[in-house]
Design an enzyme around this catalytic site. Sequence first.
Site, PDB file in Angstrom:
ATOM      1  N   TRP A  99       0.671  -1.130   0.295  1.00 30.61           N
ATOM      2  CA  TRP A  99       0.085   0.205   0.187  1.00 30.61           C
ATOM      3  C   TRP A  99       1.021   0.939   0.077  1.00 30.61           C
ATOM      4  O   TRP A  99       0.801   2.260  -0.893  1.00 30.61           O
ATOM      5  CB  TRP A  99      -0.808  -0.249   0.735  1.00 30.61           C
ATOM      6  CG  TRP A  99      -2.302  -1.482   1.231  1.00 30.61           C
ATOM      7  CD1 TRP A  99      -1.871  -2.428   1.904  1.00 30.61           C
ATOM      8  CD2 TRP A  99      -2.307  -1.325  -0.195  1.00 30.61           C
ATOM      9  NE1 TRP A  99      -3.060  -3.327   1.003  1.00 30.61           N
ATOM     10  CE2 TRP A  99      -3.190  -2.890   0.223  1.00 30.61           C
ATOM     11  CE3 TRP A  99      -2.910  -1.060  -0.816  1.00 30.61           C
ATOM     12  CZ2 TRP A  99      -4.069  -3.227  -0.887  1.00 30.61           C
ATOM     13  CZ3 TRP A  99      -5.004  -1.586  -1.797  1.00 30.61           C
ATOM     14  CH2 TRP A  99      -4.861  -3.078  -1.475  1.00 30.61           C
ATOM     15  N   ASP A 166      -1.027   6.988   6.043  1.00 28.90           N
ATOM     16  CA  ASP A 166      -2.141   6.392   5.923  1.00 28.90           C
ATOM     17  C   ASP A 166      -2.640   5.598   7.499  1.00 28.90           C
ATOM     18  O   ASP A 166      -1.458   4.416   7.603  1.00 28.90           O
ATOM     19  CB  ASP A 166      -2.341   4.894   5.210  1.00 28.90           C
ATOM     20  CG  ASP A 166      -2.567   4.173   4.458  1.00 28.90           C
ATOM     21  OD1 ASP A 166      -4.023   4.456   5.207  1.00 28.90           O
ATOM     22  OD2 ASP A 166      -2.884   3.778   3.661  1.00 28.90           O
ATOM     23  N   LYS A 190     -11.404  -1.334   8.946  1.00 28.09           N
ATOM     24  CA  LYS A 190     -10.623  -2.057   9.777  1.00 28.09           C
ATOM     25  C   LYS A 190     -10.931  -2.379  11.262  1.00 28.09           C
ATOM     26  O   LYS A 190     -10.979  -2.933  11.408  1.00 28.09           O
ATOM     27  CB  LYS A 190      -8.571  -1.550   9.437  1.00 28.09           C
ATOM     28  CG  LYS A 190      -8.880  -1.337   7.826  1.00 28.09           C
ATOM     29  CD  LYS A 190      -8.585  -3.546   6.752  1.00 28.09           C
ATOM     30  CE  LYS A 190      -7.596  -2.968   6.015  1.00 28.09           C
ATOM     31  NZ  LYS A 190      -7.791  -4.050   5.311  1.00 28.09           N
TER      32      LYS A 190
END
Length: 356
Positions: A99, A166, A190
């Site tokens: 990511w 992030d 999440k």
Amino acid sequence: MKKHVFNAGPCLLPQEVYEKAIDAIRDFKGTGVSVLSISHRTKEWEETMNECRALWRELLHIPDTHEVIFLGGGASLQFLYVALNLLEHKAVYLETGVWAKKALKEAKGIGEAYAIASSADKNYTYIPKGYEIPADADYFHITTNNTIYGTEIKEDYDSPVPLVADMSSDIMSRPVDVSKYALIYGGAQKNVGPAGVIFAIIRKDILGKVSRYIPTMLDYRTHLDKESMFNTPPVFSIFVMNETLKWIKAQGGVEAIHRRDVEKAELLYGEIDRNRLFVGTAEKEDRSIMNVCFVMAPGYESLQDEFMAFAKERGMVGIKGHRSVGGFRASIYNACTLEDVQALVDCMQEFEKLHA
């Protein structure tokens, strides 16, 4: 048979949040209208939006210098948002996984951007250290938790340039000094809700400093000015997020959640380190308390599929590792209980008795 859910995302949510969502689908706040059909311009919805923002501020102790907005598009679209809104001369990234690499790719499409350090040499199994952040960068971007590889940055860095993070997969799992960050963003799916909405915590003074044209929908200022209501927000996802934050508050807040998350992680890592059939993949000092990655130990690789089936028969859900790592991954986000983790540990011990 009880299911023990370890999915990497969308995550397990508290049962009471599911119940609140079911009630709201039937009737939102006594309006006689489902939350799936409620107008986002009604008083009742505006109250929910305001409550959700207030809970973010309270739980993370967000200072007045920062604002909270909710957007669609997922964290992957935020990779582009960040570069469009902040990159004028150059940006630097810490490459700690897939990511982080994808975020850097989007920035390179906008201007000069590069990784100042990377852990790709060891398949992202550690967090790089000992690098220098250039003082002339527009911002420094990090990905605090790496769901695929099971590593995590557990501290709030001191950065000489605006720090962008992030925090998709570890937000609300530990106390965060928000004042050290220019921007924190992430997907809700999440720890703080279902898929379909992202959060962004933005220090207001970092905006409006690039010379390029920013498309209206991709300009953070658009959404700040309209309090996340420039267009129809992801109403249902925000409702569930709000209920999830209320649950976190009722548990004692982020501080209490963190203690419980650490306890769960220590239990599972302890078994991985003890059990002769399994071995962890991440460097111990950088192990994530959210995503626990492990494989069969040398000499036992042939048992991988058998253990997967064995665990599934005992109610374990979502423990297959990412294809780039293999093995197993147990995502033990906030709503995952100590009992769930103990059930997985018991399963591992039972399997060891059969084969070791």
